[in-house]
Design a protein around this motif. Structure first.
Motif, PDB file in Angstrom:
ATOM      1  N   PHE A 191       0.834  -1.203   0.000  1.00 21.29           N
ATOM      2  CA  PHE A 191       0.000   0.000   0.000  1.00 21.29           C
ATOM      3  C   PHE A 191       0.869   1.253   0.000  1.00 21.29           C
ATOM      4  O   PHE A 191       0.641   2.196  -0.776  1.00 21.29           O
ATOM      5  N   ILE A 192       1.883   1.293   0.880  1.00 22.55           N
ATOM      6  CA  ILE A 192       2.776   2.457   0.921  1.00 22.55           C
ATOM      7  C   ILE A 192       3.513   2.617  -0.397  1.00 22.55           C
ATOM      8  O   ILE A 192       3.653   3.724  -0.926  1.00 22.55           O
ATOM      9  N   GLY A 193       3.998   1.498  -0.950  1.00 25.05           N
ATOM     10  CA  GLY A 193       4.727   1.559  -2.208  1.00 25.05           C
ATOM     11  C   GLY A 193       3.894   2.078  -3.351  1.00 25.05           C
ATOM     12  O   GLY A 193       4.372   2.873  -4.179  1.00 25.05           O
ATOM     13  N   ASN A 194       2.632   1.676  -3.417  1.00 20.53           N
ATOM     14  CA  ASN A 194       1.755   2.153  -4.490  1.00 20.53           C
ATOM     15  C   ASN A 194       1.442   3.633  -4.351  1.00 20.53           C
ATOM     16  O   ASN A 194       1.261   4.331  -5.345  1.00 20.53           O
ATOM     17  N   LYS A 195       1.372   4.113  -3.128  1.00 21.89           N
ATOM     18  CA  LYS A 195       1.058   5.522  -2.909  1.00 21.89           C
ATOM     19  C   LYS A 195       2.224   6.429  -3.276  1.00 21.89           C
ATOM     20  O   LYS A 195       2.033   7.513  -3.820  1.00 21.89           O
ATOM     21  N   LEU A 196       3.446   6.000  -2.967  1.00 19.24           N
ATOM     22  CA  LEU A 196       4.601   6.884  -3.117  1.00 19.24           C
ATOM     23  C   LEU A 196       5.674   6.321  -4.044  1.00 19.24           C
ATOM     24  O   LEU A 196       6.805   6.790  -4.035  1.00 19.24           O
ATOM     25  N   SER A 197       5.316   5.317  -4.824  1.00 22.17           N
ATOM     26  CA  SER A 197       6.255   4.726  -5.806  1.00 22.17           C
ATOM     27  C   SER A 197       7.538   4.247  -5.143  1.00 22.17           C
ATOM     28  O   SER A 197       8.647   4.493  -5.616  1.00 22.17           O
ATOM     29  N   VAL A 198       7.384   3.582  -4.011  1.00 25.62           N
ATOM     30  CA  VAL A 198       8.495   2.959  -3.308  1.00 25.62           C
ATOM     31  C   VAL A 198       8.234   1.457  -3.312  1.00 25.62           C
ATOM     32  O   VAL A 198       7.139   1.024  -2.992  1.00 25.62           O
ATOM     33  N   TYR A 199       9.243   0.665  -3.686  1.00 23.54           N
ATOM     34  CA  TYR A 199       9.029  -0.764  -3.855  1.00 23.54           C
ATOM     35  C   TYR A 199       9.772  -1.533  -2.759  1.00 23.54           C
ATOM     36  O   TYR A 199      10.970  -1.375  -2.573  1.00 23.54           O
ATOM     37  N   TYR A 200       9.007  -2.372  -2.046  1.00 16.87           N
ATOM     38  CA  TYR A 200       9.539  -3.098  -0.896  1.00 16.87           C
ATOM     39  C   TYR A 200       9.630  -4.603  -1.146  1.00 16.87           C
ATOM     40  O   TYR A 200       9.825  -5.356  -0.192  1.00 16.87           O
ATOM     41  N   SER A 201       9.486  -5.043  -2.383  1.00 17.63           N
ATOM     42  CA  SER A 201       9.435  -6.488  -2.643  1.00 17.63           C
ATOM     43  C   SER A 201      10.702  -7.195  -2.169  1.00 17.63           C
ATOM     44  O   SER A 201      10.640  -8.248  -1.516  1.00 17.63           O
ATOM     45  N   ASP A 202      11.866  -6.632  -2.478  1.00 20.04           N
ATOM     46  CA  ASP A 202      13.115  -7.249  -2.035  1.00 20.04           C
ATOM     47  C   ASP A 202      13.242  -7.197  -0.514  1.00 20.04           C
ATOM     48  O   ASP A 202      13.752  -8.136   0.108  1.00 20.04           O
ATOM     49  N   GLN A 203      12.785  -6.108   0.083  1.00 21.50           N
ATOM     50  CA  GLN A 203      12.867  -5.990   1.534  1.00 21.50           C
ATOM     51  C   GLN A 203      11.960  -6.998   2.233  1.00 21.50           C
ATOM     52  O   GLN A 203      12.287  -7.489   3.307  1.00 21.50           O
ATOM     53  N   ILE A 204      10.801  -7.296   1.637  1.00 19.91           N
ATOM     54  CA  ILE A 204       9.893  -8.266   2.244  1.00 19.91           C
ATOM     55  C   ILE A 204      10.559  -9.634   2.327  1.00 19.91           C
ATOM     56  O   ILE A 204      10.466 -10.338   3.336  1.00 19.91           O
ATOM     57  N   THR A 205      11.251 -10.015   1.260  1.00 17.62           N
ATOM     58  CA  THR A 205      11.981 -11.288   1.282  1.00 17.62           C
ATOM     59  C   THR A 205      13.064 -11.287   2.348  1.00 17.62           C
ATOM     60  O   THR A 205      13.240 -12.269   3.083  1.00 17.62           O
ATOM     61  N   ASP A 206      13.778 -10.169   2.462  1.00 15.85           N
ATOM     62  CA  ASP A 206      14.834 -10.063   3.470  1.00 15.85           C
ATOM     63  C   ASP A 206      14.245 -10.094   4.877  1.00 15.85           C
ATOM     64  O   ASP A 206      14.797 -10.735   5.779  1.00 15.85           O
ATOM     65  N   ILE A 207      13.113  -9.400   5.088  1.00 21.12           N
ATOM     66  CA  ILE A 207      12.455  -9.399   6.397  1.00 21.12           C
ATOM     67  C   ILE A 207      12.006 -10.800   6.763  1.00 21.12           C
ATOM     68  O   ILE A 207      12.164 -11.248   7.908  1.00 21.12           O
ATOM     69  N   ARG A 208      11.465 -11.544   5.793  1.00 25.38           N
ATOM     70  CA  ARG A 208      11.008 -12.910   6.054  1.00 25.38           C
ATOM     71  C   ARG A 208      12.169 -13.800   6.481  1.00 25.38           C
ATOM     72  O   ARG A 208      12.064 -14.576   7.449  1.00 25.38           O
ATOM     73  N   ASN A 209      13.285 -13.681   5.780  1.00 34.64           N
ATOM     74  CA  ASN A 209      14.453 -14.512   6.117  1.00 34.64           C
ATOM     75  C   ASN A 209      15.003 -14.146   7.497  1.00 34.64           C
ATOM     76  O   ASN A 209      15.377 -15.030   8.281  1.00 34.64           O
ATOM     77  N   LYS A 210      15.065 -12.848   7.789  1.00 37.67           N
ATOM     78  CA  LYS A 210      15.567 -12.416   9.100  1.00 37.67           C
ATOM     79  C   LYS A 210      14.637 -12.868  10.219  1.00 37.67           C
ATOM     80  O   LYS A 210      15.095 -13.213  11.310  1.00 37.67           O
ATOM     81  N   LEU A 211      13.336 -12.869   9.953  1.00 45.47           N
ATOM     82  CA  LEU A 211      12.373 -13.298  10.961  1.00 45.47           C
ATOM     83  C   LEU A 211      12.645 -14.732  11.394  1.00 45.47           C
ATOM     84  O   LEU A 211      12.704 -15.035  12.591  1.00 45.47           O
ATOM     85  N   PHE A 212      12.821 -15.625  10.440  1.00 43.97           N
ATOM     86  CA  PHE A 212      13.061 -17.021  10.778  1.00 43.97           C
ATOM     87  C   PHE A 212      14.442 -17.215  11.397  1.00 43.97           C
ATOM     88  O   PHE A 212      14.633 -18.100  12.232  1.00 43.97           O
ATOM     89  N   LYS A 213      15.390 -16.389  10.999  1.00 43.61           N
ATOM     90  CA  LYS A 213      16.721 -16.477  11.586  1.00 43.61           C
ATOM     91  C   LYS A 213      16.687 -16.063  13.051  1.00 43.61           C
ATOM     92  O   LYS A 213      17.282 -16.741  13.918  1.00 43.61           O
TER      93      LYS A 213
END
Length: 328
Positions: free
Chosen positions: A130-152
């Motif tokens: 939602f934030i990315g669509n509003k302000l043209s900021v893309y978090y797709s790579d960060q979501i993958t990184d956040i997921r990996n860090k969460l399990f770590k």
């Protein structure tokens, strides 16, 4: 400065023109409808940032779970006024500053909403989208990184608390859990919690407890104001013994430095030239006693300056207010 009919009080205008003339400045001109429109919108913009500051500076509730929600509010408001010709230059400048700080989402903010049973990992993905669509900021790579860090991070807690007794617990009372914010209710039905957690299950099959939490469906009612996130984790700690430790460690971390800065300010008022012989122990006692007393009265981190409000209200020369007339 205005009369009951909405017009500018001529006495106020005359008073300020006299003051400006004394200082060599040009007189004040009447405000146009465009001026009032811009002022109204900027008050609305500043109110969002003020509310975010007050909310994230709180000391009686978790703030790490509130940060992303405040960022969503800001991005939505900036997007609303981006197409306004009168406000475009200011909004563009605000968006530039916004992207400078939030183009990379802090891991703490992400964890804060992941451990919220109303949101979890799927809700985080939707909010960042939602934030990315509003302000043209893309978090797709960060979501993958956040997921990996969460399990770590969870694997570290799992090794530490692996001996915790896991007693069976009843399913959560779906009538007592609130729903997420209105924006999360617009999430597409196909974008469920199981879709995001299934991707991580293959990469971290040993984290059964975390997967169980991410895949669980917590239905809720409309009441979000009384939802106590810490109480929820305390209630279901025996269902998620490891994850509850991780959640509590995340939720107690403040996202604002206001409290610590206020502590330094108070110490500066205590240690002054007339009290420069205080020992470190006595300074600590004075600060602690004051903080404990304010905690007893629920006055810690007081954000509203009543004296400032009173002084500001006296600047108005509204008919019938009587504040300045009494002084004369």
């Amino acid at each position: 400065m205005t009369l009951p009919d909405g017009t500018v009080d001529p006495r106020a205008k005359c008073f300020y023109n006299m003051k400006l003339a004394e200082s060599g400045c040009p007189p004040v001109q009447s405000l146009t409808s465009d001026d009032w429109y811009v002022a109204k919108i900027f008050v609305e913009l500043l109110k969002v940032f003020y509310n975010a500051t007050v909310t994230l500076s709180g000391v009686y509730y978790p703030t790490s779970s509130q940060a992303i929600h405040q960022i969503v509010e800001m991005s939505d408001l900036l997007n609303t006024y981006r197409e306004d010709d009168m406000l475009d230059p200011a909004v563009v400048a605000m968006e530039t500053k916004f992207k400078k700080y939030w183009s990379e989402m802090p891991f703490l903010y992400a964890l804060g909403v992941i451990v919220d049973p109303r949101i979890k990992l799927a809700g985080l993905e939707y909010l960042l989208e939602f934030i990315g669509n509003k302000l043209s900021v893309y978090y797709s790579d960060q979501i993958t990184d956040i997921r990996n860090k969460l399990f770590k991070v969870f694997s570290i807690y799992e090794r530490r608390f692996s001996g915790v007794d896991t007693k069976p617990s009843p399913e959560p009372d779906t009538q007592s859990l609130p729903t997420s914010w209105s924006i999360l209710k617009r999430r597409k039905k196909g974008k469920s919690a199981s879709s995001s957690s299934s991707t991580t299950r293959s990469a971290a099959s040993s984290s059964a407890e975390l997967n169980r939490f991410l895949e669980a469906q917590f239905d809720a009612d409309e009441n979000t104001e009384n939802f106590d996130l810490l109480l929820w984790w305390k209630t279901y700690s025996y269902r998620y013994p490891v994850l509850s430790h991780l959640a509590c460690d995340i939720l107690v971390i403040p996202v604002s430095s206001v409290s610590s800065e206020q502590a330094f300010s108070r110490s500066g008022r205590i240690i002054e030239p007339r009290r420069n012989c205080l020992t470190p122990e006595m300074v600590e006692v004075l600060i602690c006693v004051r903080d404990w007393e304010h905690a007893r009265k629920r006055m810690q981190n007081e954000m509203v300056d009543q004296q400032f409000i009173q002084n500001f209200s006296n600047l108005y020369v509204d008919e019938g207010s009587g504040s300045n007339q009494d002084q004369n």
